[in-house]
Write an enzyme that holds these catalytic residues in place. Sequence first.
Site, short mmCIF file in Angstrom:
data_model
loop_
_atom_site.label_atom_id
_atom_site.label_comp_id
_atom_site.label_asym_id
_atom_site.label_seq_id
_atom_site.Cartn_x
_atom_site.Cartn_y
_atom_site.Cartn_z
N GLU A 13 14.90 78.40 -49.20
CA GLU A 13 14.78 78.41 -50.67
C GLU A 13 14.02 79.66 -51.15
O GLU A 13 13.01 80.03 -50.58
CB GLU A 13 14.05 77.15 -51.16
CG GLU A 13 14.76 75.85 -50.80
CD GLU A 13 16.08 75.66 -51.56
OE1 GLU A 13 16.37 76.41 -52.50
OE2 GLU A 13 16.84 74.74 -51.16
N CYS A 41 11.04 67.85 -53.73
CA CYS A 41 10.93 69.06 -52.90
C CYS A 41 10.55 70.27 -53.74
O CYS A 41 9.68 71.05 -53.36
CB CYS A 41 12.25 69.34 -52.17
SG CYS A 41 12.52 68.19 -50.82
N HIS A 79 15.38 73.61 -46.92
CA HIS A 79 16.12 72.35 -47.06
C HIS A 79 17.04 72.23 -45.85
O HIS A 79 17.67 73.21 -45.45
CB HIS A 79 16.95 72.34 -48.35
CG HIS A 79 16.29 71.59 -49.47
ND1 HIS A 79 16.05 72.17 -50.69
CD2 HIS A 79 15.84 70.31 -49.55
CE1 HIS A 79 15.46 71.26 -51.48
NE2 HIS A 79 15.33 70.14 -50.82
N1 PCA Z 1 14.29 65.74 -50.13
C1 PCA Z 1 14.07 65.52 -51.55
C2 PCA Z 1 12.66 65.00 -51.66
C3 PCA Z 1 12.25 64.64 -50.28
C4 PCA Z 1 13.29 65.21 -49.40
O1 PCA Z 1 13.26 65.19 -48.17
C5 PCA Z 1 14.37 66.76 -52.41
O2 PCA Z 1 15.24 67.55 -52.03
O3 PCA Z 1 13.76 66.93 -53.46
#
Ligand code: PCA
Length: 202
Positions: free
Chosen positions: A78, A141, A165
């Site tokens: 990200e 996140c 991610h």
């Molecule tokens: N993914 C979510 C919140 C916790 C996670 O593992 C997100 O992408 O916001």
Amino acid sequence: MKVLLTGFEPYGQERVNSSWEAVKAHPEFVEGVEIVKECLPVSFERAGMALGKVVALYQPDVVLSVGQAGGRCEINVERVAVNMADFKKADNDGCQPCERRLFLDAPDAYFSNLPVKCLVDAIRKAGIPAVISNSAGLYVCNSVFYSAMHMVYSKYPNMQVGFLHVPYLPCQVVEKVKQPSMAAEMVVQALKIVIHTLVSVT
Ligand code: PCA
């Protein structure tokens, strides 16, 4: 060098969270780097505070947060954290903020201060699919990523912060139709490459 690796607890219909499964499986020591780990709650109210506590406790040089992004095919490094929460689904506390700023009097967005392009190139070179992502979403996140970046600008100017991610694990998609997945071992390998790259370039 000390790296704080964070993952998240399960949320929604899932019984595991691919991010924490990978973080949990990562060794605690690689190439002279000490790795400390924390599993964060999927909570608008508590996640940022939980991160703040462990950062204060461990004083890491690098915070590498990992989150599950079901439906994504690659490791997503990200680039941007935005000062906004707008949840499509309630978090694990039943909280569902709507167009809420995370911090008042703070910038609309922060860029990760990790060399994101260089990290993606290094992961791909090892044969692991990875891309830069320009949106970490507007859920927990992104809130954690933004909180960590805000710590850099308000308190820990030398800290490096990144957010990855990761796809579902294969076991999470067995009952789903045509959903991408990535084995935890591969995510662990990508995390090792990220840490190795940071050690080499900093
Ligand atoms: N993914 C979510 C919140 C916790 C996670 O593992 C997100 O992408 O916001």
